[in-house]
Scaffold this active site. Structure first.
Site, PDB file in Angstrom:
ATOM      1  CE  LYS A 131      -3.481   5.533  -1.341  1.00 21.15           C
ATOM      2  NZ  LYS A 131      -4.396   6.091  -2.148  1.00 21.15           N
TER       3      LYS A 131
ATOM      4  CE1 TYR B  56      -3.544   2.707   0.829  1.00 23.62           C
ATOM      5  CE2 TYR B  56      -2.157   3.509   2.724  1.00 23.62           C
ATOM      6  CZ  TYR B  56      -3.212   3.554   1.839  1.00 23.62           C
ATOM      7  OH  TYR B  56      -3.916   4.519   2.166  1.00 23.62           O
TER       8      TYR B  56
END
Length: 254
Positions: A153, A149
């Site tokens: 990002k 994740y």
């Protein structure tokens, strides 16, 4: 009045952003992953919002969505809000879909990409990244099979900066909304849900001088310094090249 698409707008920050923009008089287009999820948007649609449905894990669905958007009234802004925290959909939803929509929907002059403070834990390397979501993993801030994740990002924050550099006439910014109590953030998240969506609304439609700037990484309407790789033009170019090769779609000159 601006026409603004908010992806992933069936709940949480996306729903709050769409509701706030509509309440301010803007023409919003809301997005759901499937018809079942779209039911949550009935109140906004009943007040005049446009509705699009597409599974952002599916590249063909993203391309169809882009075609549908291009055939409709021009968009002034897109808030790339849709995101997932874990599992094989992390890269397809968090970076591949925003990249494809940026490449395939050339009209909007304001682009807002949802980042996270987790991007500071991302790795500025595309080696072994599971762009198609075929592997397990993708959870949390650290490395995992196919990318985390945090990596996703970092990539989408870098995409925002790259678009700002390549398209001076486009206002492209990334936003850290904070760790807020949404379905993804969990009920115990300590940040403010109200403040969590106001920056996106401001950047998508505000006319303050600061809202009319580009290339920023924002937290609660304050510009912050992102991961040092975000403004590394070499890393930006490598990321864009890999995404173009992976998807067969390059960012077009504007």
């Amino acid at each position: 009045m601006s026409r603004i698409l908010i992806t992933g707008s069936t709940d949480g920050l996306g729903l709050a952003t769409a509701d706030a923009l509509q309440s301010a008089g803007h023409d919003v287009v809301v997005h759901a992953r499937n018809p079942e999820r779209a039911g949550a948007l009935d109140p906004l649609v009943g007040r005049g919002a446009g509705l699009v449905i597409a599974d952002l894990t599916d590249r063909d669905a993203v391309r169809h969505l882009a075609g549908e958007l291009n055939e409709g009234p021009p968009l002034d802004a897109v808030v790339h809000n849709a995101g997932v925290w874990s599992g094989p959909a992390v890269m397809p939803v968090n970076i591949v879909a925003p990249y494809l929509l940026t490449a395939l929907v050339p009209g909007p002059r304001r682009l807002v990409y949802l980042s996270s403070s987790s991007h500071f834990d991302g790795h500025p390397s595309a080696v072994g990244v599971d762009w198609r979501g075929t592997k397990s993993g993708g959870h949390g801030g650290g490395s995992s099979a196919g990318g985390s994740y945090a990596d996703s990002k970092l990539f989408v924050t870098t995409l925002a900066a790259a678009v700002a550099r390549l398209y001076p006439d486009v206002l492209s910014n990334a936003v850290d909304p904070g760790w807020v109590p949404t379905r993804m953030g969990g009920p115990g998240a300590p940040d403010d849900l109200e403040l969590g969506h106001r920056t996106q609304q401001w950047l998508a439609a505000g006319d303050d001088p600061e809202a009319l700037t580009t290339g920023g990484y924002w937290y609660h309407r304050r510009r912050q310094r992102p991961h040092r790789a975000v403004h590394d033009e070499g890393f930006q170019d490598r990321l864009l090249r890999i995404l173009a090769e992976e998807t067969g779609t390059a960012l077009a000159p504007r």
